[in-house]
Design a protein around this motif. Structure first.
Motif, PDB file in Angstrom:
ATOM      1  N   LEU A  25      -1.365  -3.355  -7.358  1.00 39.87           N
ATOM      2  CA  LEU A  25      -1.206  -4.806  -7.402  1.00 39.87           C
ATOM      3  C   LEU A  25       0.185  -5.269  -7.048  1.00 39.87           C
ATOM      4  N   SER A  26       1.178  -4.389  -7.172  1.00 41.97           N
ATOM      5  CA  SER A  26       2.566  -4.847  -7.127  1.00 41.97           C
ATOM      6  C   SER A  26       3.383  -4.305  -5.964  1.00 41.97           C
ATOM      7  N   ARG A  27       2.744  -3.565  -5.023  1.00 49.24           N
ATOM      8  CA  ARG A  27       3.519  -2.939  -3.964  1.00 49.24           C
ATOM      9  C   ARG A  27       2.792  -2.971  -2.624  1.00 49.24           C
ATOM     10  N   LEU A  28       3.588  -3.028  -1.565  1.00 51.31           N
ATOM     11  CA  LEU A  28       3.130  -2.730  -0.216  1.00 51.31           C
ATOM     12  C   LEU A  28       3.814  -1.448   0.217  1.00 51.31           C
ATOM     13  N   ASP A  29       3.112  -0.616   0.968  1.00 49.43           N
ATOM     14  CA  ASP A  29       3.646   0.680   1.374  1.00 49.43           C
ATOM     15  C   ASP A  29       3.342   0.884   2.851  1.00 49.43           C
ATOM     16  N   ASN A  30       4.370   1.172   3.668  1.00 49.83           N
ATOM     17  CA  ASN A  30       4.131   1.296   5.108  1.00 49.83           C
ATOM     18  C   ASN A  30       3.398   2.579   5.489  1.00 49.83           C
ATOM     19  N   ARG A  31       3.066   3.424   4.512  1.00 55.35           N
ATOM     20  CA  ARG A  31       2.218   4.585   4.795  1.00 55.35           C
ATOM     21  C   ARG A  31       0.808   4.402   4.219  1.00 55.35           C
ATOM     22  N   GLY A  32       0.498   3.189   3.804  1.00 59.95           N
ATOM     23  CA  GLY A  32      -0.828   2.917   3.256  1.00 59.95           C
ATOM     24  C   GLY A  32      -1.166   1.449   3.390  1.00 59.95           C
ATOM     25  N   ASN A  33      -1.151   0.734   2.267  1.00 61.22           N
ATOM     26  CA  ASN A  33      -1.430  -0.709   2.286  1.00 61.22           C
ATOM     27  C   ASN A  33      -0.159  -1.459   2.662  1.00 61.22           C
ATOM     28  N   ALA A  34       0.055  -1.616   3.960  1.00 61.65           N
ATOM     29  CA  ALA A  34       1.346  -2.108   4.463  1.00 61.65           C
ATOM     30  C   ALA A  34       1.390  -3.609   4.660  1.00 61.65           C
ATOM     31  N   MET A  35       0.274  -4.328   4.499  1.00 59.78           N
ATOM     32  CA  MET A  35       0.210  -5.717   4.945  1.00 59.78           C
ATOM     33  C   MET A  35      -0.284  -6.649   3.842  1.00 59.78           C
ATOM     34  N   LEU A  36       0.306  -7.841   3.812  1.00 62.15           N
ATOM     35  CA  LEU A  36      -0.152  -8.918   2.945  1.00 62.15           C
ATOM     36  C   LEU A  36      -0.677 -10.039   3.842  1.00 62.15           C
ATOM     37  N   ALA A  37      -1.987 -10.181   3.853  1.00 69.51           N
ATOM     38  CA  ALA A  37      -2.627 -11.168   4.722  1.00 69.51           C
ATOM     39  C   ALA A  37      -2.532 -12.559   4.094  1.00 69.51           C
ATOM     40  N   PRO A  38      -2.796 -13.621   4.873  1.00 67.28           N
ATOM     41  CA  PRO A  38      -2.765 -14.978   4.322  1.00 67.28           C
ATOM     42  C   PRO A  38      -3.685 -15.101   3.110  1.00 67.28           C
ATOM     43  N   GLY A  39      -3.145 -15.691   2.050  1.00 65.74           N
ATOM     44  CA  GLY A  39      -3.905 -15.887   0.831  1.00 65.74           C
ATOM     45  C   GLY A  39      -3.822 -14.733  -0.143  1.00 65.74           C
ATOM     46  N   GLN A  40      -3.367 -13.565   0.303  1.00 63.90           N
ATOM     47  CA  GLN A  40      -3.238 -12.424  -0.589  1.00 63.90           C
ATOM     48  C   GLN A  40      -1.913 -12.481  -1.346  1.00 63.90           C
ATOM     49  N   SER A  41      -1.826 -11.708  -2.424  1.00 67.38           N
ATOM     50  CA  SER A  41      -0.613 -11.737  -3.228  1.00 67.38           C
ATOM     51  C   SER A  41      -0.352 -10.398  -3.893  1.00 67.38           C
ATOM     52  N   LEU A  42       0.899 -10.168  -4.241  1.00 64.01           N
ATOM     53  CA  LEU A  42       1.308  -9.099  -5.132  1.00 64.01           C
ATOM     54  C   LEU A  42       1.622  -9.724  -6.481  1.00 64.01           C
ATOM     55  N   SER A  43       1.409  -8.987  -7.558  1.00 62.28           N
ATOM     56  CA  SER A  43       1.720  -9.530  -8.877  1.00 62.28           C
ATOM     57  C   SER A  43       2.144  -8.423  -9.811  1.00 62.28           C
ATOM     58  N   THR A  44       2.977  -8.760 -10.778  1.00 61.20           N
ATOM     59  CA  THR A  44       3.296  -7.805 -11.831  1.00 61.20           C
ATOM     60  C   THR A  44       2.120  -7.744 -12.789  1.00 61.20           C
ATOM     61  N   PHE A  45       2.022  -6.638 -13.528  1.00 61.96           N
ATOM     62  CA  PHE A  45       0.861  -6.437 -14.386  1.00 61.96           C
ATOM     63  C   PHE A  45       0.834  -7.408 -15.557  1.00 61.96           C
ATOM     64  N   ASN A  46       1.995  -7.896 -15.977  1.00 65.14           N
ATOM     65  CA  ASN A  46       2.027  -8.836 -17.090  1.00 65.14           C
ATOM     66  C   ASN A  46       1.975 -10.289 -16.636  1.00 65.14           C
ATOM     67  N   GLY A  47       1.813 -10.512 -15.328  1.00 71.26           N
ATOM     68  CA  GLY A  47       1.711 -11.876 -14.823  1.00 71.26           C
ATOM     69  C   GLY A  47       3.008 -12.646 -14.789  1.00 71.26           C
ATOM     70  N   ALA A  48       4.150 -11.942 -14.967  1.00 63.95           N
ATOM     71  CA  ALA A  48       5.436 -12.632 -15.029  1.00 63.95           C
ATOM     72  C   ALA A  48       5.933 -13.083 -13.667  1.00 63.95           C
ATOM     73  N   ALA A  49       5.394 -12.501 -12.588  1.00 64.50           N
ATOM     74  CA  ALA A  49       5.831 -12.874 -11.242  1.00 64.50           C
ATOM     75  C   ALA A  49       4.709 -12.605 -10.251  1.00 64.50           C
ATOM     76  N   ARG A  50       4.735 -13.391  -9.173  1.00 68.56           N
ATOM     77  CA  ARG A  50       3.721 -13.232  -8.130  1.00 68.56           C
ATOM     78  C   ARG A  50       4.335 -13.567  -6.772  1.00 68.56           C
ATOM     79  N   LEU A  51       4.052 -12.729  -5.777  1.00 72.13           N
ATOM     80  CA  LEU A  51       4.444 -13.004  -4.400  1.00 72.13           C
ATOM     81  C   LEU A  51       3.166 -13.323  -3.633  1.00 72.13           C
ATOM     82  N   THR A  52       3.048 -14.560  -3.171  1.00 74.76           N
ATOM     83  CA  THR A  52       1.839 -15.011  -2.495  1.00 74.76           C
ATOM     84  C   THR A  52       2.147 -15.358  -1.049  1.00 74.76           C
ATOM     85  N   ASN A  53       1.328 -14.880  -0.152  1.00 74.64           N
ATOM     86  CA  ASN A  53       1.442 -15.266   1.252  1.00 74.64           C
ATOM     87  C   ASN A  53       0.657 -16.566   1.428  1.00 74.64           C
ATOM     88  N   HIS A  54       1.330 -17.665   1.189  1.00 74.69           N
ATOM     89  CA  HIS A  54       0.685 -18.980   1.232  1.00 74.69           C
ATOM     90  C   HIS A  54       0.314 -19.326   2.676  1.00 74.69           C
TER      91      HIS A  54
END
Length: 529
Positions: free
Chosen positions: A401-430
Motif C-alpha cells: 500500500l505504501s511503496r512503488l518499486d521500479n522492479r515491480g509495481n512501478a506506476m501510480l495511475a490516475p486515481g490511484q494512491s499510496l497510503s500509510t497503514f495507519n491512515g496518517a498520510a496519503r499520496l494520490t495521483n489526482h
C-alpha cells in the motif's frame, strides 16, 4: 541442472494402513527406481540428489506428518538448504499439506535478512519448490519397500511439475500443486477431497504445468538486487545462517497465538466476555504475538456494540497491546482485504494498536510474526521495527500500500494512491491536480505540480529503471522529475511513511542503500538527505 529433493514427510511419502511416512532413505531408494527414469526422459540433463540426512527428532522414522510440525522444524529445512546452497541449482521439498501454507511463508523469511526499513539485505537466488499430494505416491501393501506407483493420484503429476519449476530459476519459495505454481507466502489449503488442494485467493499463479511448463513474466518476483544481497555470496549466506541459529534458539520460548472471531457470549452490563477471557489467558501465558481471524473487512467483537471502548474484549486487546503484544487483525475471509473504513465494528481496532495486514492470510501472518519476533534480538530490532515490518510485503505475502518499486509495481495511475497503514498520510495521483500528498485530515501538505493544465492531465507517476521519479502527462510529456537518474540501473522505491515526527515521502535506492530524493514535513527528515 542439479536439483535436490528434500522429503519431510506428508501424504506424498506415506505408505501402509494407516498411512505413515517412510524413512528418507527408503523413499529415496523408491524414487530412484520408480520415478527418476520418467523424469530423465523429459529432462535428460537433470541430476537429482536426495537429502537423506535431514531428520526431525520428534519422529520415529525421522520424517514428520506436517500436522505435528512446529516452528523449529522450519529452521531444520532452511538450515539444510543453506548448508547445500552451493551444491545444487534448486530444491523440491516434499511436504504434508496440513501446514504447507505456514512453511511457504516461514521459509522465504528464514532464507532472507532485512534491514529495519524492510530493505532485503540477503535472499534466495534459486528456486525452492514445496509440493505434496492428496494421495500417496507409492504402493506398498505391507512393507516399507514400495512396489509401484499408486494408481490415479496427484502425487506423480505434482512431482513432475515441481521438478520443472525447480529448474526455472525463480528466486523464491513457491508451492506447486495440481498444475499451478504459487508464491509460498500466498497459498491456503482450500480442499481436502480434490486434487486442487491449494489456491492463492488474493494472488494469481506464477506459472502452469500443462503440456509445457510456463511462467507469467508479469508477476515473477525479482532476483536479488545484487550479488552481495544474494545467498550466492558467502558473506550474505553466513550472516543469514547466523541469524537462523539465533531464530532457532529463540523459538522454543516464543509464544505466538491465533484467535478466531466467533459468536461468543458477552455481557456489557457485567463487563465480561468469553473472547476477553481467552485474550487475557494468552497474555498471562506470555504470548508476544496475537493473530486475530476477524470477520469480513477486519471486524472483531468489542464486547459492547454501542460503545466499543467499554467492552471487555476492547479492554483485553488494549491491555495486551500495552503489555507489548503485537496484534495482527487478519480477516478469516479468503478473498479481499482488511479495511477499517468499511464498518464501525472494525474501525476501533487501530485505536488499541491492532495492525493492518491488508490481504495477508492468517497462516502467513502467524508464521511471519513468529519468525520476525524470533529474529528481533539478533538483528537489534525494536518492537516498533517488528510492527513496521509486519505491515510491509517482505516476500510477496501482501499487497504493498505504501511503496512503488521500479522492479515491480512501478506506476501510480490516475486515481490511484499510496497510503500509510495507519491512515496518517496519503499520496494520490489526482486526475485533475496531479500527485497530492495529504495528512490524516485530508489537508494537502505537498503538491507535485505548481500549476496544471487541462490538456496535460490526468498523468502517470512512475519510478524509472534508472532511479528517476517522473510524472508524465497523458501525452507522455514530462511534467515533473526528481532528477535522480543514474547511468545504468538503480533499483529504487518510492516510500511513504508517517510517524510522530511527521510525514516522509522518499525515493530510496536499495542497491546503494541511500535516499536520493525526499519531501518531509519534518526539517529533521529533510536534512537527512
Amino acid at each position: 541442472m542439479k536439483i535436490m529433493i528434500i522429503n519431510t514427510g506428508g501424504t506424498i511419502s506415506c505408505v501402509g494402513t494407516p498411512l505413515a511416512p517412510m524413512t528418507a532413505r527408503a523413499f529415496a531408494d523408491a524414487f530412484r527406481q520408480l520415478v527418476e527414469p520418467a523424469l530423465l526422459q523429459a529432462f535428460p540433463d537433470l541430476t537429482l540428489s536426495y537429502a537423506t540426512d535431514l531428520t526431525f527428532p520428534q519422529s520415529a522414522t525421522g520424517m514428520l506428518d506436517s500436522t505435528n510440525l512446529q516452528p523449529t522444524d522450519w529452521c531444520l529445512m532452511a538450515e539444510h538448504i543453506l548448508t547445500h546452497y552451493e551444491d545444487v541449482d534448486g530444491w523440491v521439498v516434499l511436504h504434508g499439506t496440513d501446514t504447507m501454507q505456514a512453511s511457504g511463508m516461514a521459509l522465504p523469511l528464514l532464507l532472507s535478512r532485512f534491514a529495519p526499513d524492510g530493505t532485503r539485505l540477503a535472499g534466495l537466488s534459486k528456486p525452492v519448490i514445496l509440493t505434496g499430494s492428496q494421495a500417496p505416491l507409492f504402493y506398498a501393501p505391507s512393507t516399507d519397500s514400495p512396489q509401484a506407483l499408486n494408481f490415479n493420484t496427484d502425487a506423480f503429476q505434482n512431482v513432475c511439475g515441481a521438478i520443472a519449476a525447480a529448474q526455472s530459476g525463480i528466486p523464491d519459495v513457491c508451492v506447486f500443486f495440481d498444475s499451478l505454481l504459487f508464491r509460498g507466502s500466498r497459498v491456503v489449503k482450500t480442499d481436502t477431497g480434490q486434487f486442487r488442494g491449494f489456491d492463492a485467493p488474493n494472488n494469481g499463479p506464477l506459472g502452469r504445468h500443462g503440456i509445457r511448463f510456463t511462467l507469467d513474466a508479469r508477476v515473477l518476483p525479482p532476483a536479488p538486487v545484487s550479488r552481495t544481497a544474494s545467498l550466492d555470496d558467502r558473506a550474505a549466506r553466513a550472516a543469514t545462517a547466523a541469524q537462523l541459529v539465533a531464530i532457532r534458539n529463540a523459538l522454543p520460548a516464543l509464544r505466538v497465538a491465533e484467535l478466531s472471531a466467533f459468536p461468543a457470549p458477552y455481557h456489557p452490563e457485567q463487563g465480561t466476555a468469553l473472547l476477553a477471557d481467552l485474550i487475557n489467558g494468552f497474555v498471562a501465558q506470555g504470548v508476544r504475538g496475537l493473530v486475530l481471524r476477524s470477520y469480513g473487512a477486519g471486524n472483531f467483537p468489542s464486547g459492547h456494540p454501542r460503545t466499543p471502548e467499554e467492552g471487555a474484549i476492547y479492554k483485553a486487546l488494549s491491555a495486551a497491546n500495552e503489555a507489548g503484544v503485537i496484534i495482527m487483525d487478519n480477516t478469516q475471509v479468503q478473498h479481499g482485504a482488511v479495511d477499517y473504513n468499511a464498518y464501525a465494528a472494525g474501525a476501533w481496532l487501530p485505536g488499541i494498536g491492532a495492525l493492518n495486514p491488508v490481504d495477508m492470510t492468517p497462516s502467513a501472518s502467524l508464521a511471519k510474526l513468529t519468525v520476525l519476533l524470533a529474529a528481533a534480538e539478533a538483528n537489534g530490532w525494536r518492537l516498533a521495527d517488528v510492527k513496521f515490518l509486519m505491515q510491509l510485503p517482505l516476500v510477496g505475502e501482501m499487497a504493498d500500500l505504501s511503496r512503488l518499486d521500479n522492479r515491480g509495481n512501478a506506476m501510480l495511475a490516475p486515481g490511484q494512491s499510496l497510503s500509510t497503514f495507519n491512515g496518517a498520510a496519503r499520496l494520490t495521483n489526482h486526475p485533475e491536480k496531479g500527485p497530492l500528498l495529504t495528512d490524516n485530515n485530508g489537508q494537502v501538505v505537498w503538491a507535485m505540480l505548481e500549476t496544471t493544465k487541462d490538456t496535460e492531465l490526468p498523468g502517470t507517476l512512475r519510478v524509472e529503471a534508472d532511479g528517476n521519479l517522473v510524472f508524465m502527462s497523458r501525452n507522455n510529456d514530462l511534467l515533473w522529475a526528481s532528477n535522480t537518474a543514474v547511468a545504468g540501473r538503480a533499483p529504487s522505491q518510492l516510500r511513504l511513511t508517517a510517524s510522530t515526527e511527521g510525514i516522509l515521502l522518499e525515493l530510496y535506492d536499495y542497491a546503494a542503500l541511500k535516499r536520493t530524493w525526499c519531501f518531509a514535513t519534518s526539517e529533521k527528515e529533510t536534512k537527512a538527505l
